[in-house]
Design an enzyme around this catalytic site. Structure first.
Site, PDB file in Angstrom:
ATOM      1  N   CYS A  34     -23.162  71.748  86.810  1.00  0.00           N
ATOM      2  CA  CYS A  34     -22.375  70.610  86.328  1.00  0.00           C
ATOM      3  C   CYS A  34     -21.151  70.392  87.218  1.00  0.00           C
ATOM      4  O   CYS A  34     -20.870  69.270  87.649  1.00  0.00           O
ATOM      5  CB  CYS A  34     -21.976  70.850  84.867  1.00  0.00           C
ATOM      6  SG  CYS A  34     -21.166  69.446  84.076  1.00  0.00           S
ATOM      7  N   CYS A  60     -11.882  70.147  82.077  1.00  0.00           N
ATOM      8  CA  CYS A  60     -12.683  69.202  81.303  1.00  0.00           C
ATOM      9  C   CYS A  60     -12.636  69.569  79.814  1.00  0.00           C
ATOM     10  O   CYS A  60     -12.397  70.721  79.442  1.00  0.00           O
ATOM     11  CB  CYS A  60     -14.120  69.198  81.806  1.00  0.00           C
ATOM     12  SG  CYS A  60     -14.287  68.467  83.447  1.00  0.00           S
ATOM     13  N   CYS A 119     -15.483  74.647  78.578  1.00  0.00           N
ATOM     14  CA  CYS A 119     -14.788  74.502  79.867  1.00  0.00           C
ATOM     15  C   CYS A 119     -13.286  74.717  79.755  1.00  0.00           C
ATOM     16  O   CYS A 119     -12.669  75.246  80.672  1.00  0.00           O
ATOM     17  CB  CYS A 119     -15.052  73.122  80.450  1.00  0.00           C
ATOM     18  SG  CYS A 119     -16.798  72.771  80.679  1.00  0.00           S
ATOM     19  N   CYS A 147     -14.240  76.221  89.568  1.00  0.00           N
ATOM     20  CA  CYS A 147     -15.221  75.134  89.505  1.00  0.00           C
ATOM     21  C   CYS A 147     -16.039  75.037  90.786  1.00  0.00           C
ATOM     22  O   CYS A 147     -17.101  74.437  90.794  1.00  0.00           O
ATOM     23  CB  CYS A 147     -14.528  73.803  89.231  1.00  0.00           C
ATOM     24  SG  CYS A 147     -13.413  73.278  90.546  1.00  0.00           S
TER      25      CYS A 147
HETATM   26  S1  SF4 Z   1     -15.480  71.737  84.085  1.00  0.00           S
HETATM   27 FE1  SF4 Z   1     -17.190  71.648  82.623  1.00  0.00          FE
HETATM   28  S2  SF4 Z   1     -17.639  69.471  82.201  1.00  0.00           S
HETATM   29 FE2  SF4 Z   1     -16.246  69.598  83.987  1.00  0.00          FE
HETATM   30  S3  SF4 Z   1     -17.613  69.445  85.724  1.00  0.00           S
HETATM   31 FE3  SF4 Z   1     -17.318  71.661  85.319  1.00  0.00          FE
HETATM   32  S4  SF4 Z   1     -18.915  72.341  83.847  1.00  0.00           S
HETATM   33 FE4  SF4 Z   1     -18.882  70.049  83.934  1.00  0.00          FE
END
Ligand code: SF4
Length: 229
Positions: free
Chosen positions: A114, A197, A202, A225
């Site tokens: 993600c 997020c 998260c 991330c």
């Molecule tokens: S922080 Fe969470 S929702 Fe945002 S891009 Fe990464 S996995 Fe996806």
């Protein structure tokens, strides 16, 4: 070794003890319009430092489609009140399109994928216009950030990466915010110490005594991330 890589390596050594303002001034003089700042809109500290060194500088924000309304509001306030040019980058797919291809709530099942789709790829694309990018990384934020150089070569993106406040502590940030009236994400008043997020997997508030980024992807083993790896 490219010229930029040589420059970054030398600057990392020479500016290690320089102030954040001196580092940003060097970056502004060296790269001019080929320099941008990335901001998560947790606060506007680095955007403020950068705009002092280079008014009108591009401030790049990754709109993952999963942000808290407070984060989008902070971005809009920064754009409206500071001498910067806010640029919002978006993923190739909307959340609905991603859900259709990968299934809903990918962040709960494969946060690395993600983040790769919604943060890493858009940033890679967005940074092509620049030679250098500045970030708000700090060494005291987490063990993964403990060795952050103030200036370094980013081999993944082939850019110079600048972390003007790498040596700052949270107390230094607080003092700068106080002195300059810097915009903060309102979630910081509600107990969040690191704002990413909005899905609970998260970002959550850290527990008593936990370090600042403990609420990010809590319990998953994931700490970054991917844009700073
Ligand atoms: S922080 Fe969470 S929702 Fe945002 S891009 Fe990464 S996995 Fe996806």
């Amino acid at each position: 070794m490219t010229d930029l890589e040589t420059l970054a390596t030398a600057a990392g050594r020479e500016l290690e003890d320089a102030s954040a303002q001196e580092i940003m001034r060097w970056a502004a003089e060296t790269f001019g319009s080929k320099l941008c700042v990335t901001s998560s809109m947790e606060d506007a500290v680095v955007a403020h430092l950068a705009s002092s060194a280079l008014p009108g500088i591009d401030v790049v924000f990754l709109d993952t489609g999963y942000h808290f309304p407070e984060t989008i509001g902070t971005r809009d306030a920064v754009a409206a009140t500071m001498p910067v040019n806010v640029i919002t980058l978006t993923p190739r797919q909307t959340v609905a399109e991603q859900d259709a291809e990968y299934g809903p709530d990918l962040h709960d099942r494969d946060p690395d994928l993600c983040c790769s789709l919604r943060k890493v790829e858009p940033l890679q694309r967005g940074l092509t216009a620049y030679d250098a990018w500045a970030t708000g990384l700090r060494r005291d934020e987490s063990p993964t950030r403990a060795n952050t150089p103030v200036v370094a070569w980013d081999p993944k993106r082939r850019k110079v990466k600048i972390a003007p406040i790498a040596r700052w502590t949270q107390a230094d940030v607080d003092a700068y915010v106080q002195e300059h009236g810097v915009l903060l994400n309102p979630l910081l008043w509600e107990g969040y110490t690191s704002v990413g997020c909005s899905p609970l997997s998260c970002t959550r508030k850290p527990g008593e005594g936990e370090e600042g980024r403990a609420g990010r992807w809590a319990g998953s083993g994931k700490q970054e991330c991917g844009i700073h790896l």
